[in-house]
Write a protein that holds these residues in place. Sequence first.
Motif, PDB file in Angstrom:
ATOM      1  N   GLU A  15     -63.308  41.142 -21.260  1.00  0.00           N
ATOM      2  CA  GLU A  15     -62.996  41.635 -19.918  1.00  0.00           C
ATOM      3  C   GLU A  15     -62.493  43.067 -20.004  1.00  0.00           C
ATOM      4  O   GLU A  15     -61.855  43.459 -20.979  1.00  0.00           O
ATOM      5  N   TYR A  16     -62.801  43.858 -18.961  1.00  0.00           N
ATOM      6  CA  TYR A  16     -62.330  45.240 -18.902  1.00  0.00           C
ATOM      7  C   TYR A  16     -61.582  45.475 -17.590  1.00  0.00           C
ATOM      8  O   TYR A  16     -62.005  45.006 -16.527  1.00  0.00           O
ATOM      9  N   TYR A  17     -60.481  46.195 -17.679  1.00  0.00           N
ATOM     10  CA  TYR A  17     -59.761  46.695 -16.513  1.00  0.00           C
ATOM     11  C   TYR A  17     -59.970  48.210 -16.509  1.00  0.00           C
ATOM     12  O   TYR A  17     -59.568  48.893 -17.456  1.00  0.00           O
ATOM     13  N   TRP A  18     -60.575  48.725 -15.461  1.00  0.00           N
ATOM     14  CA  TRP A  18     -60.976  50.137 -15.450  1.00  0.00           C
ATOM     15  C   TRP A  18     -60.530  50.806 -14.159  1.00  0.00           C
ATOM     16  O   TRP A  18     -60.602  50.216 -13.080  1.00  0.00           O
ATOM     17  N   GLY A  19     -60.072  52.067 -14.250  1.00  0.00           N
ATOM     18  CA  GLY A  19     -59.711  52.835 -13.062  1.00  0.00           C
ATOM     19  C   GLY A  19     -58.423  53.603 -13.270  1.00  0.00           C
ATOM     20  O   GLY A  19     -57.909  53.710 -14.395  1.00  0.00           O
ATOM     21  N   PRO A  20     -57.842  54.169 -12.199  1.00  0.00           N
ATOM     22  CA  PRO A  20     -56.550  54.846 -12.313  1.00  0.00           C
ATOM     23  C   PRO A  20     -55.505  53.884 -12.864  1.00  0.00           C
ATOM     24  O   PRO A  20     -55.507  52.692 -12.541  1.00  0.00           O
ATOM     25  N   VAL A  21     -54.613  54.388 -13.683  1.00  0.00           N
ATOM     26  CA  VAL A  21     -53.654  53.508 -14.341  1.00  0.00           C
ATOM     27  C   VAL A  21     -52.812  52.743 -13.330  1.00  0.00           C
ATOM     28  O   VAL A  21     -52.432  51.589 -13.576  1.00  0.00           O
ATOM     29  N   SER A  22     -52.530  53.325 -12.157  1.00  0.00           N
ATOM     30  CA  SER A  22     -51.731  52.622 -11.149  1.00  0.00           C
ATOM     31  C   SER A  22     -52.451  51.366 -10.658  1.00  0.00           C
ATOM     32  O   SER A  22     -51.828  50.310 -10.480  1.00  0.00           O
ATOM     33  N   ARG A  23     -53.769  51.461 -10.467  1.00  0.00           N
ATOM     34  CA  ARG A  23     -54.535  50.291 -10.005  1.00  0.00           C
ATOM     35  C   ARG A  23     -54.679  49.261 -11.111  1.00  0.00           C
ATOM     36  O   ARG A  23     -54.623  48.052 -10.857  1.00  0.00           O
ATOM     37  N   VAL A  24     -54.887  49.728 -12.322  1.00  0.00           N
ATOM     38  CA  VAL A  24     -54.983  48.791 -13.444  1.00  0.00           C
ATOM     39  C   VAL A  24     -53.672  48.030 -13.599  1.00  0.00           C
ATOM     40  O   VAL A  24     -53.664  46.814 -13.830  1.00  0.00           O
ATOM     41  N   LEU A  25     -52.560  48.733 -13.427  1.00  0.00           N
ATOM     42  CA  LEU A  25     -51.256  48.067 -13.495  1.00  0.00           C
ATOM     43  C   LEU A  25     -51.121  46.996 -12.419  1.00  0.00           C
ATOM     44  O   LEU A  25     -50.598  45.901 -12.675  1.00  0.00           O
ATOM     45  N   GLU A  26     -51.596  47.285 -11.211  1.00  0.00           N
ATOM     46  CA  GLU A  26     -51.544  46.305 -10.130  1.00  0.00           C
ATOM     47  C   GLU A  26     -52.339  45.056 -10.507  1.00  0.00           C
ATOM     48  O   GLU A  26     -51.891  43.930 -10.268  1.00  0.00           O
ATOM     49  N   ARG A  27     -53.511  45.257 -11.101  1.00  0.00           N
ATOM     50  CA  ARG A  27     -54.332  44.118 -11.501  1.00  0.00           C
ATOM     51  C   ARG A  27     -53.647  43.305 -12.586  1.00  0.00           C
ATOM     52  O   ARG A  27     -53.660  42.071 -12.557  1.00  0.00           O
ATOM     53  N   ILE A  28     -53.049  43.995 -13.544  1.00  0.00           N
ATOM     54  CA  ILE A  28     -52.368  43.299 -14.634  1.00  0.00           C
ATOM     55  C   ILE A  28     -51.195  42.485 -14.087  1.00  0.00           C
ATOM     56  O   ILE A  28     -50.990  41.321 -14.451  1.00  0.00           O
ATOM     57  N   ARG A  29     -50.447  43.074 -13.180  1.00  0.00           N
ATOM     58  CA  ARG A  29     -49.269  42.395 -12.638  1.00  0.00           C
ATOM     59  C   ARG A  29     -49.623  41.214 -11.753  1.00  0.00           C
ATOM     60  O   ARG A  29     -48.872  40.245 -11.660  1.00  0.00           O
ATOM     61  N   SER A  30     -50.772  41.287 -11.085  1.00  0.00           N
ATOM     62  CA  SER A  30     -51.165  40.216 -10.164  1.00  0.00           C
ATOM     63  C   SER A  30     -51.999  39.129 -10.831  1.00  0.00           C
ATOM     64  O   SER A  30     -52.242  38.084 -10.221  1.00  0.00           O
ATOM     65  N   SER A  31     -52.427  39.370 -12.053  1.00  0.00           N
ATOM     66  CA  SER A  31     -53.275  38.387 -12.734  1.00  0.00           C
ATOM     67  C   SER A  31     -52.419  37.408 -13.516  1.00  0.00           C
ATOM     68  O   SER A  31     -51.211  37.597 -13.686  1.00  0.00           O
ATOM     69  N   GLU A  32     -53.069  36.358 -13.994  1.00  0.00           N
ATOM     70  CA  GLU A  32     -52.382  35.414 -14.849  1.00  0.00           C
ATOM     71  C   GLU A  32     -52.056  36.105 -16.174  1.00  0.00           C
ATOM     72  O   GLU A  32     -52.473  37.230 -16.428  1.00  0.00           O
ATOM     73  N   GLU A  33     -51.321  35.419 -17.008  1.00  0.00           N
ATOM     74  CA  GLU A  33     -50.911  36.007 -18.280  1.00  0.00           C
ATOM     75  C   GLU A  33     -52.116  36.578 -19.043  1.00  0.00           C
ATOM     76  O   GLU A  33     -53.120  35.907 -19.249  1.00  0.00           O
ATOM     77  N   VAL A  34     -52.002  37.831 -19.436  1.00  0.00           N
ATOM     78  CA  VAL A  34     -53.064  38.471 -20.208  1.00  0.00           C
ATOM     79  C   VAL A  34     -52.956  38.016 -21.648  1.00  0.00           C
ATOM     80  O   VAL A  34     -51.893  38.067 -22.253  1.00  0.00           O
ATOM     81  N   ARG A  35     -54.085  37.585 -22.188  1.00  0.00           N
ATOM     82  CA  ARG A  35     -54.090  37.093 -23.566  1.00  0.00           C
ATOM     83  C   ARG A  35     -55.128  37.842 -24.389  1.00  0.00           C
ATOM     84  O   ARG A  35     -55.998  38.498 -23.861  1.00  0.00           O
ATOM     85  N   GLY A  36     -55.013  37.677 -25.690  1.00  0.00           N
ATOM     86  CA  GLY A  36     -56.008  38.260 -26.580  1.00  0.00           C
ATOM     87  C   GLY A  36     -55.637  39.650 -27.039  1.00  0.00           C
ATOM     88  O   GLY A  36     -54.673  40.258 -26.572  1.00  0.00           O
ATOM     89  N   GLU A  37     -56.426  40.161 -27.965  1.00  0.00           N
ATOM     90  CA  GLU A  37     -56.185  41.493 -28.496  1.00  0.00           C
ATOM     91  C   GLU A  37     -56.703  42.546 -27.522  1.00  0.00           C
ATOM     92  O   GLU A  37     -57.703  42.342 -26.841  1.00  0.00           O
ATOM     93  N   LEU A  38     -56.008  43.686 -27.484  1.00  0.00           N
ATOM     94  CA  LEU A  38     -56.279  44.682 -26.453  1.00  0.00           C
ATOM     95  C   LEU A  38     -56.498  46.070 -27.041  1.00  0.00           C
ATOM     96  O   LEU A  38     -55.867  46.451 -28.029  1.00  0.00           O
ATOM     97  N   VAL A  39     -57.399  46.809 -26.395  1.00  0.00           N
ATOM     98  CA  VAL A  39     -57.581  48.226 -26.683  1.00  0.00           C
ATOM     99  C   VAL A  39     -57.389  48.969 -25.362  1.00  0.00           C
ATOM    100  O   VAL A  39     -57.957  48.585 -24.341  1.00  0.00           O
ATOM    101  N   VAL A  40     -56.577  50.016 -25.389  1.00  0.00           N
ATOM    102  CA  VAL A  40     -56.337  50.825 -24.196  1.00  0.00           C
ATOM    103  C   VAL A  40     -56.914  52.215 -24.440  1.00  0.00           C
ATOM    104  O   VAL A  40     -56.538  52.890 -25.406  1.00  0.00           O
ATOM    105  N   VAL A  41     -57.826  52.627 -23.559  1.00  0.00           N
ATOM    106  CA  VAL A  41     -58.451  53.944 -23.655  1.00  0.00           C
ATOM    107  C   VAL A  41     -57.920  54.782 -22.502  1.00  0.00           C
ATOM    108  O   VAL A  41     -58.010  54.370 -21.342  1.00  0.00           O
ATOM    109  N   VAL A  42     -57.356  55.949 -22.811  1.00  0.00           N
ATOM    110  CA  VAL A  42     -56.749  56.812 -21.798  1.00  0.00           C
ATOM    111  C   VAL A  42     -57.510  58.134 -21.753  1.00  0.00           C
ATOM    112  O   VAL A  42     -57.684  58.801 -22.781  1.00  0.00           O
TER     113      VAL A  42
END
Length: 283
Positions: free
Chosen positions: A197-224
């Motif tokens: 799964e990918y979360y893409w867009g302005p960091v403020s919107r990605v943060l909103e998605r992360i906060r509103s979603s269920e617990e995020v699991r798995g290994e992560l890569v963040v590209v800025v």
Amino acid sequence: MLVVCPTPIGNLEDLSPRQRTALAGADIIACEDTRQAGKLLELAGIDRSEGRPRLWRYDDHSAREQAERLVRELEAGLEVVLISDAGTPAISDPGYRLVRAARQAGVEVRALPGPVAATVALSASGLPSDTFFFEGFLPPKSQARRARLEALEDVGTTTLYYESPRRLEAMLSDVEAVCGPERQVCVGRELTKRFEEYYWGPVSRVLERIRSSEEVRGELVVVVAPGEGKQAADEGEVERLIHALLDQEMSSRGIKEVVSQMYALPRSAIYERISVVQKQREG
């Protein structure tokens, strides 16, 4: 010979024929977790007979001691294959110590191509990729993390990070604070696996998605993405500028200062491009 052998980051079908052959032909497999390595061999259909290949634990805690022992085995003529739990050894992992020790001892080293989670995420991010900076894990504490993010702003290129699920929200909050709410990011989760799964867009919107979603699991890569006005420079434009400044008999140091003010390039990259242009002109 020492063979640096990548392993799949999630999808077993990414194990290449060359990697399979290296694993099957090893006398010793140096690995982070012998249980994980044994499971990989089993899934790949590689039989272990008469104790071969031997599985040796090689991780952050044992790297220095085991590197010396493994080099002795290499000098005795055994084939050692270095793997990590997932991905390419020596990338954000202690494998480089063994590679360095082997080279210092005059042992032949070969590296096989394979997956790296950071570059998988970068290629899917849609963010500038002609130059990028791989940081790995940021400091766990917010103050130190923000200080490092501020320092990396000066790099002026797309930056790549690894992060754990429990720290993702705090890390993105620090990215927002340092880089601004509109900075483009791409968070890759469970890459190459079933629930990729990918979360893409302005960091403020990605943060909103992360906060509103269920617990995020798995290994992560963040590209800025690089900051506004710091998009990676067109190579042709940079070379034309360097040619023009050389025509004015400007020194390499002076050219570097001018180019760094106009384009988001690391200093080492600027010097490299200056050198290339100078050689072209001399030829």
